[in-house]
Design a protein around this motif. Structure first.
Motif, PDB file in Angstrom:
ATOM      1  N   SER A 146       0.038  -8.319   1.935  1.00 48.31           N
ATOM      2  CA  SER A 146      -1.398  -8.436   1.335  1.00 48.31           C
ATOM      3  C   SER A 146      -1.900  -7.111   1.275  1.00 48.31           C
ATOM      4  CB  SER A 146      -1.984  -9.640   2.050  1.00 48.31           C
ATOM      5  OG  SER A 146      -1.477 -10.834   2.119  1.00 48.31           O
ATOM      6  N   ASN A 147      -1.598  -6.354   2.382  1.00 52.60           N
ATOM      7  CA  ASN A 147      -2.348  -5.140   2.670  1.00 52.60           C
ATOM      8  C   ASN A 147      -1.669  -3.997   1.739  1.00 52.60           C
ATOM      9  OD1 ASN A 147      -3.661  -2.811   4.031  1.00 52.60           O
ATOM     10  ND2 ASN A 147      -2.001  -2.248   4.459  1.00 52.60           N
ATOM     11  N   GLU A 148      -0.505  -4.390   1.265  1.00 52.99           N
ATOM     12  CA  GLU A 148       0.046  -3.200   0.105  1.00 52.99           C
ATOM     13  C   GLU A 148      -0.424  -3.520  -1.103  1.00 52.99           C
ATOM     14  OE1 GLU A 148       2.233  -0.481   0.816  1.00 52.99           O
ATOM     15  OE2 GLU A 148       1.579  -1.157   2.931  1.00 52.99           O
ATOM     16  N   ARG A 149      -0.563  -4.760  -1.603  1.00 49.75           N
ATOM     17  CA  ARG A 149      -0.900  -5.261  -3.010  1.00 49.75           C
ATOM     18  C   ARG A 149      -2.220  -5.042  -2.854  1.00 49.75           C
ATOM     19  NH1 ARG A 149       0.532 -10.533  -5.086  1.00 49.75           N
ATOM     20  NH2 ARG A 149       2.565  -9.620  -4.588  1.00 49.75           N
ATOM     21  N   ILE A 150      -3.074  -5.009  -1.853  1.00 48.87           N
ATOM     22  CA  ILE A 150      -4.872  -4.879  -1.853  1.00 48.87           C
ATOM     23  C   ILE A 150      -4.992  -3.460  -1.827  1.00 48.87           C
ATOM     24  CG2 ILE A 150      -7.110  -4.780  -0.656  1.00 48.87           C
ATOM     25  CD1 ILE A 150      -5.951  -7.511   0.355  1.00 48.87           C
ATOM     26  N   CYS A 151      -4.079  -2.454  -1.275  1.00 56.63           N
ATOM     27  CA  CYS A 151      -4.223  -1.073  -1.420  1.00 56.63           C
ATOM     28  C   CYS A 151      -4.052  -0.411  -2.516  1.00 56.63           C
ATOM     29  CB  CYS A 151      -3.222  -0.223  -0.395  1.00 56.63           C
ATOM     30  SG  CYS A 151      -3.961  -0.496   1.432  1.00 56.63           S
ATOM     31  N   GLN A 152      -2.959  -1.088  -3.610  1.00 52.03           N
ATOM     32  CA  GLN A 152      -2.652  -0.612  -4.853  1.00 52.03           C
ATOM     33  C   GLN A 152      -3.630  -0.892  -5.813  1.00 52.03           C
ATOM     34  OE1 GLN A 152       0.630  -3.391  -5.933  1.00 52.03           O
ATOM     35  NE2 GLN A 152       2.311  -2.296  -4.629  1.00 52.03           N
ATOM     36  N   ASN A 153      -4.920  -1.583  -5.590  1.00 42.89           N
ATOM     37  CA  ASN A 153      -5.573  -1.962  -6.689  1.00 42.89           C
ATOM     38  C   ASN A 153      -7.012  -1.802  -5.909  1.00 42.89           C
ATOM     39  OD1 ASN A 153      -3.671  -2.740  -8.683  1.00 42.89           O
ATOM     40  ND2 ASN A 153      -3.460  -4.593  -7.510  1.00 42.89           N
ATOM     41  N   ASN A 154      -7.181  -0.805  -5.011  1.00 46.90           N
ATOM     42  CA  ASN A 154      -8.470  -0.673  -4.275  1.00 46.90           C
ATOM     43  C   ASN A 154      -9.135   0.560  -4.596  1.00 46.90           C
ATOM     44  OD1 ASN A 154     -10.508  -1.002  -2.385  1.00 46.90           O
ATOM     45  ND2 ASN A 154      -8.973  -1.037  -0.717  1.00 46.90           N
ATOM     46  N   ASP A 155      -9.563   0.648  -6.000  1.00 49.03           N
ATOM     47  CA  ASP A 155     -10.231   1.725  -6.421  1.00 49.03           C
ATOM     48  C   ASP A 155     -11.728   1.986  -5.625  1.00 49.03           C
ATOM     49  OD1 ASP A 155      -8.281   2.281  -8.072  1.00 49.03           O
ATOM     50  OD2 ASP A 155      -9.142   1.268  -9.680  1.00 49.03           O
ATOM     51  N   ALA A 156     -12.280   0.922  -5.150  1.00 49.53           N
ATOM     52  CA  ALA A 156     -13.438   0.889  -4.829  1.00 49.53           C
ATOM     53  C   ALA A 156     -13.535   1.097  -3.127  1.00 49.53           C
ATOM     54  CB  ALA A 156     -14.346  -0.433  -4.798  1.00 49.53           C
ATOM     55  N   ASP A 157     -12.177   1.305  -2.445  1.00 51.75           N
ATOM     56  CA  ASP A 157     -12.293   1.557  -1.299  1.00 51.75           C
ATOM     57  C   ASP A 157     -12.681   0.403  -0.241  1.00 51.75           C
ATOM     58  OD1 ASP A 157     -10.685   3.881  -1.618  1.00 51.75           O
ATOM     59  OD2 ASP A 157     -12.447   5.030  -1.588  1.00 51.75           O
ATOM     60  N   MET A 158     -12.749  -0.852  -0.717  1.00 54.99           N
ATOM     61  CA  MET A 158     -12.851  -1.931  -0.181  1.00 54.99           C
ATOM     62  C   MET A 158     -11.962  -2.356   0.971  1.00 54.99           C
ATOM     63  SD  MET A 158     -16.064  -2.473  -1.308  1.00 54.99           S
ATOM     64  CE  MET A 158     -16.705  -4.169  -0.966  1.00 54.99           C
ATOM     65  N   PHE A 159     -12.346  -3.050   2.049  1.00 59.39           N
ATOM     66  CA  PHE A 159     -11.274  -3.450   3.029  1.00 59.39           C
ATOM     67  C   PHE A 159     -11.803  -4.944   3.401  1.00 59.39           C
ATOM     68  CE2 PHE A 159     -14.739  -1.569   5.482  1.00 59.39           C
ATOM     69  CZ  PHE A 159     -14.925  -2.457   6.748  1.00 59.39           C
ATOM     70  N   VAL A 160     -10.909  -5.637   4.048  1.00 60.12           N
ATOM     71  CA  VAL A 160     -11.317  -7.195   4.519  1.00 60.12           C
ATOM     72  C   VAL A 160     -10.614  -7.479   5.841  1.00 60.12           C
ATOM     73  CG1 VAL A 160      -9.378  -8.155   3.241  1.00 60.12           C
ATOM     74  CG2 VAL A 160     -11.422  -9.435   3.959  1.00 60.12           C
ATOM     75  N   THR A 161     -11.302  -7.835   6.833  1.00 56.64           N
ATOM     76  CA  THR A 161     -10.615  -8.060   8.139  1.00 56.64           C
ATOM     77  C   THR A 161     -10.023  -9.775   7.910  1.00 56.64           C
ATOM     78  OG1 THR A 161     -12.510  -9.316   9.107  1.00 56.64           O
ATOM     79  CG2 THR A 161     -12.311  -7.084   9.481  1.00 56.64           C
ATOM     80  N   VAL A 162      -8.970  -9.771   8.685  1.00 61.12           N
ATOM     81  CA  VAL A 162      -8.075 -11.228   8.399  1.00 61.12           C
ATOM     82  C   VAL A 162      -7.532 -11.689   9.800  1.00 61.12           C
ATOM     83  CG1 VAL A 162      -6.500 -12.349   7.166  1.00 61.12           C
ATOM     84  CG2 VAL A 162      -7.543 -10.663   5.987  1.00 61.12           C
TER      85      VAL A 162
END
Length: 175
Positions: free
Chosen positions: A25-41
């Protein structure tokens, strides 16, 4: 947040370990994260027949878990880095068992960080005290009570962060 939920949900359906779900999930989110957003899980898998939990934590708050006497305490699990913050992060699984009648309480940082007009935070200790006033509550009642308690604490101050909670009461299995 919605993208993260969809990504995590689709990867979780592969039936892999929690740490692998978070890593992919981290890899997929990092690929499309132009806004530099993050999430705790906090991601856990509960085996309903035994109460065995395998979990992994990506920067999320410590879970609150009832001990054998029914008192809520923080479960100091292993924390990994948030999802979407950096490529290549590795996560670790940890395991524990829920006993019949035990409740697990999960929450976002909006709960302890709820703040009054005088800049006082609700805090983890106040959260644990509130949970311990409702040791025998069912999960729905517990979550509603906690939301009212946080709302009463911060009064009319606008909420600056999300408040999400989950109560899970393990009933045990019938042989």
């Amino acid at each position: 947040m919605m993208m993260a939920k969809i990504v995590i949900s689709s990867i979780a359906q592969l039936g892999i370990a929690p740490h692998e779900v978070l890593e992919r999930s981290n890899e997929r989110i990092c690929q499309n994260n132009d806004a530099d957003m993050f999430v705790t899980v906090w991601f856990g898998i509960l085996t309903l027949s035994t109460g065995h939990v395998i979990a992994s934590n990506a920067g999320h708050e410590y879970p609150a878990l009832q001990n054998q006497e029914g008192t809520y305490e923080l479960f100091h699990d292993r924390h990994g880095f948030v999802l979407g913050g950096m490529n290549g992060v590795r996560y670790k699984d940890y395991e524990f068992d829920l006993a019949p009648g035990q409740t697990l309480f999960l929450y976002t940082d909006g709960v302890p960080e709820a703040t009054t007009a005088w800049n006082e935070q609700f805090g983890t200790e106040r959260m644990l005290q509130a949970l311990n006033r409702k040791q025998n509550a069912d999960p729905q009642e517990l979550v509603h009570y906690m939301l009212r308690t946080v709302d009463d604490f911060d009064g009319d101050v606008p909420q600056f962060d999300d408040i999400t909670m989950l109560g899970l009461h393990f009933m045990g299995s019938e042989e």
